[in-house]
Design a protein around this motif. Structure first.
Motif, PDB file in Angstrom:
ATOM      1  N   VAL A  87       1.915  17.020  -2.739  1.00 17.16           N
ATOM      2  CA  VAL A  87       2.469  18.114  -2.914  1.00 17.16           C
ATOM      3  C   VAL A  87       3.975  17.702  -3.157  1.00 17.16           C
ATOM      4  O   VAL A  87       4.763  17.727  -3.816  1.00 17.16           O
ATOM      5  CB  VAL A  87       2.713  18.819  -1.866  1.00 17.16           C
ATOM      6  N   GLY A  88       4.260  16.827  -2.146  1.00 15.53           N
ATOM      7  CA  GLY A  88       5.038  15.266  -3.565  1.00 15.53           C
ATOM      8  C   GLY A  88       5.081  14.748  -4.251  1.00 15.53           C
ATOM      9  O   GLY A  88       6.887  14.957  -4.732  1.00 15.53           O
ATOM     10  N   LEU A  89       4.559  15.097  -4.718  1.00 14.84           N
ATOM     11  CA  LEU A  89       3.798  14.496  -6.301  1.00 14.84           C
ATOM     12  C   LEU A  89       4.273  15.423  -6.949  1.00 14.84           C
ATOM     13  O   LEU A  89       5.531  15.648  -7.894  1.00 14.84           O
ATOM     14  CB  LEU A  89       2.593  13.764  -6.273  1.00 14.84           C
ATOM     15  N   GLU A 134       7.666  10.321   3.531  1.00 10.53           N
ATOM     16  CA  GLU A 134       8.255  12.027   4.060  1.00 10.53           C
ATOM     17  C   GLU A 134       6.362  11.699   3.602  1.00 10.53           C
ATOM     18  O   GLU A 134       5.339  11.843   4.756  1.00 10.53           O
ATOM     19  CB  GLU A 134       8.119  12.690   4.042  1.00 10.53           C
ATOM     20  N   ALA A 135       5.846  11.077   2.695  1.00 11.32           N
ATOM     21  CA  ALA A 135       4.748  12.202   2.400  1.00 11.32           C
ATOM     22  C   ALA A 135       3.454  11.383   2.910  1.00 11.32           C
ATOM     23  O   ALA A 135       2.038  11.005   2.712  1.00 11.32           O
ATOM     24  CB  ALA A 135       4.790  12.743   0.383  1.00 11.32           C
ATOM     25  N   ARG A 179       9.694  21.446   6.200  1.00 11.74           N
ATOM     26  CA  ARG A 179       9.957  21.156   7.620  1.00 11.74           C
ATOM     27  C   ARG A 179      10.275  19.655   7.898  1.00 11.74           C
ATOM     28  O   ARG A 179       9.020  19.135   8.276  1.00 11.74           O
ATOM     29  CB  ARG A 179       8.376  21.445   8.425  1.00 11.74           C
ATOM     30  N   MET A 180      10.704  19.343   6.454  1.00  9.26           N
ATOM     31  CA  MET A 180      10.891  17.790   6.713  1.00  9.26           C
ATOM     32  C   MET A 180      12.801  18.329   7.168  1.00  9.26           C
ATOM     33  O   MET A 180      13.090  18.984   7.915  1.00  9.26           O
ATOM     34  CB  MET A 180      11.015  17.389   5.214  1.00  9.26           C
ATOM     35  N   GLY A 181      12.437  16.591   7.888  1.00 14.31           N
ATOM     36  CA  GLY A 181      13.996  17.086   8.314  1.00 14.31           C
ATOM     37  C   GLY A 181      15.081  16.485   8.033  1.00 14.31           C
ATOM     38  O   GLY A 181      15.490  16.384   6.338  1.00 14.31           O
ATOM     39  N   TYR A 182      15.727  17.812   7.699  1.00  9.70           N
ATOM     40  CA  TYR A 182      17.678  17.807   7.817  1.00  9.70           C
ATOM     41  C   TYR A 182      18.498  16.904   7.597  1.00  9.70           C
ATOM     42  O   TYR A 182      19.294  16.568   6.492  1.00  9.70           O
ATOM     43  CB  TYR A 182      17.939  19.237   8.145  1.00  9.70           C
ATOM     44  N   ASP A 183      17.601  16.042   9.027  1.00  6.56           N
ATOM     45  CA  ASP A 183      19.293  14.832   9.130  1.00  6.56           C
ATOM     46  C   ASP A 183      18.921  13.831   7.616  1.00  6.56           C
ATOM     47  O   ASP A 183      19.778  13.707   7.030  1.00  6.56           O
ATOM     48  CB  ASP A 183      19.340  14.481  10.464  1.00  6.56           C
ATOM     49  N   ALA A 184      17.706  13.188   7.489  1.00 10.98           N
ATOM     50  CA  ALA A 184      17.585  11.877   7.244  1.00 10.98           C
ATOM     51  C   ALA A 184      17.972  12.824   5.566  1.00 10.98           C
ATOM     52  O   ALA A 184      17.751  12.045   4.463  1.00 10.98           O
ATOM     53  CB  ALA A 184      16.329  11.200   6.925  1.00 10.98           C
ATOM     54  N   GLY A 241       0.796  -1.172   0.215  1.00 11.02           N
ATOM     55  CA  GLY A 241       0.139   0.301  -0.485  1.00 11.02           C
ATOM     56  C   GLY A 241       1.025   1.273  -0.140  1.00 11.02           C
ATOM     57  O   GLY A 241       0.936   2.368   0.416  1.00 11.02           O
ATOM     58  N   ALA A 242       1.900   1.016  -0.805  1.00 15.28           N
ATOM     59  CA  ALA A 242       3.461   2.596  -0.633  1.00 15.28           C
ATOM     60  C   ALA A 242       3.150   2.396  -1.766  1.00 15.28           C
ATOM     61  O   ALA A 242       4.164   1.628  -2.611  1.00 15.28           O
ATOM     62  CB  ALA A 242       3.934   2.239   0.794  1.00 15.28           C
ATOM     63  N   PHE A 243       4.299   3.475  -2.506  1.00 12.53           N
ATOM     64  CA  PHE A 243       4.769   3.860  -3.003  1.00 12.53           C
ATOM     65  C   PHE A 243       6.591   3.676  -2.276  1.00 12.53           C
ATOM     66  O   PHE A 243       7.436   3.357  -3.785  1.00 12.53           O
ATOM     67  CB  PHE A 243       4.731   5.137  -3.964  1.00 12.53           C
ATOM     68  N   ALA A 244       6.422   4.662  -1.803  1.00 12.46           N
ATOM     69  CA  ALA A 244       8.289   5.094  -1.223  1.00 12.46           C
ATOM     70  C   ALA A 244       8.279   3.417  -1.065  1.00 12.46           C
ATOM     71  O   ALA A 244       9.625   3.280  -1.586  1.00 12.46           O
ATOM     72  CB  ALA A 244       8.028   5.814   0.124  1.00 12.46           C
ATOM     73  N   THR A 245       8.895   2.340  -0.763  1.00  9.69           N
ATOM     74  CA  THR A 245       9.404   1.242  -0.764  1.00  9.69           C
ATOM     75  C   THR A 245       9.663   0.765  -1.687  1.00  9.69           C
ATOM     76  O   THR A 245      10.591  -0.037  -2.437  1.00  9.69           O
ATOM     77  CB  THR A 245       8.657   0.256   0.328  1.00  9.69           C
ATOM     78  N   ALA A 246       9.443   0.874  -2.665  1.00 10.18           N
ATOM     79  CA  ALA A 246       9.042   0.232  -4.550  1.00 10.18           C
ATOM     80  C   ALA A 246      10.005   1.385  -5.118  1.00 10.18           C
ATOM     81  O   ALA A 246      11.249   0.702  -5.759  1.00 10.18           O
ATOM     82  CB  ALA A 246       7.967   0.787  -5.385  1.00 10.18           C
ATOM     83  N   MET A 247      10.136   2.894  -5.040  1.00  8.00           N
ATOM     84  CA  MET A 247      11.548   3.595  -4.652  1.00  8.00           C
ATOM     85  C   MET A 247      12.690   3.353  -4.532  1.00  8.00           C
ATOM     86  O   MET A 247      13.895   3.798  -4.680  1.00  8.00           O
ATOM     87  CB  MET A 247      10.967   5.113  -4.816  1.00  8.00           C
ATOM     88  N   GLU A 248      12.617   2.887  -3.199  1.00  9.28           N
ATOM     89  CA  GLU A 248      13.783   2.710  -2.678  1.00  9.28           C
ATOM     90  C   GLU A 248      14.875   1.123  -3.024  1.00  9.28           C
ATOM     91  O   GLU A 248      15.358   1.362  -2.230  1.00  9.28           O
ATOM     92  CB  GLU A 248      13.596   2.305  -0.889  1.00  9.28           C
TER      93      GLU A 248
END
Length: 303
Positions: free
Chosen positions: A105-107, A93-94, A138-143, A70-77
């Motif tokens: 907004v992420g897209l 993050e989205a 306001r996303m995480g600067y570290d990651a 149910g996610a896009f990010a895992t495929a992109m990773e």
């Protein structure tokens, strides 16, 4: 030495790949606003995308991950040779339920970056766009900066400096971090010593020590002019002068915009219930309309 701040090809994929990526992210965002399921969107996009690119295969993998997780990010990773770590980070993050970061907004962030790469991006513009995305949303600067550093568009000198920014951001003024790695810094240093001819020697010395200028004279002047000011003013000036895309930001949510779809669904439910009540009062509910015609094949009505 002179830093090439003009647009150059720093993209690992051919131009046509980024053109199709931009189309993918644009259509995904537009059709999601129409409440079309993501799986249906990807299935239709699979037929639209140019088959001479590798994106159709990536879409097939994204579809499989979407059905299972149910996610896009895992495929992109899991496709680091095609999608950059920053693209996967933005999507993660989205899709994070704990973050107030809109998927649309992420897209749009990914669409603008892909379009910029297709046009011919510069390292300076690409980094500043990605950093501004982190800042404005306001996303995480570290990651986030770690993901930017892993982008193959940046060489070792850039990577080391980005990781330095990751450690010092919030402690050292961002304008200062940019200024000291610009040609303008060495130009001012040579002028202070009373010998502008020392400029080339200072640049050569810094390069030999592993700290070559990463930004040109123009970017350094802008950074110098915006020291001890709001970082957004720095980004605004750099965006105007370098011509990289404007970073999308999450809009302030409109309570009425969220409420109207909810009310519309409730009204539809009430209308459906009223129709059932009316049918029952008129002599019973016709159950045939709840079934397909094939559902009654072979049914004779005999016990």
């Amino acid at each position: 030495m002179e830093v090439d701040s003009a647009r150059s090809d720093v993209s690992p994929l051919p131009r046509e790949e980024y053109v199709e990526q931009a189309h993918l992210f644009e259509v995904l965002g537009a059709r999601m606003r129409e409440n079309i399921p993501a799986q249906e969107i990807l299935e239709s996009l699979r037929e639209e995308i140019l088959v001479t690119t590798k994106l159709p295969m990536a879409v097939d993998f994204m579809l499989a991950e979407l059905r299972h997780l149910g996610a896009f990010a895992t495929a992109m990773e899991r496709l680091p040779h095609y999608f950059t770590p920053f693209q996967a980070f933005v999507m993660a993050e989205a899709e994070n339920d704990r973050q107030r970061f809109d998927l649309r907004v992420g897209l749009e962030i990914l669409r603008r970056e892909a379009a910029y790469r297709a046009e011919g991006a510069s390292r300076q513009g690409l980094f500043l766009y990605q950093l501004e995305v982190l800042c404005r949303n306001r996303m995480g600067y570290d990651a986030g900066l770690d993901a930017i550093a892993k982008d193959s568009a940046f060489d070792e000198h850039w990577r080391n400096w980005i990781l330095t920014v990751r450690r010092q951001i919030g402690i050292v003024d961002m304008a200062d971090l940019l200024f000291v790695r610009s040609e303008f810094y060495h130009e001012r240093k040579a002028a202070e010593q009373g010998s502008p001819a020392l400029f080339n020697e200072l640049v050569a010395e810094a390069t030999a020590q592993g700290f070559p200028p990463l930004f040109g004279r123009q970017e350094g002047r802008i950074a110098w002019a915006n020291r001890k000011k709001d970082p957004l003013l720095l980004f605004g000036a750099l965006h105007r002068q370098l011509g990289y895309p404007e970073a999308p930001r999450s809009a302030v949510a409109d309570p009425e915009e969220r409420l109207l779809p909810v009310l519309a669904r409730r009204v539809e439910q009430l209308e459906a219930r009223l129709k059932l009540v009316e049918e029952e009062q008129r002599g019973g509910i016709d159950l045939h309309r709840f079934y397909k015609p094939t559902d009654f094949d072979g049914v004779t009505g005999e016990g």
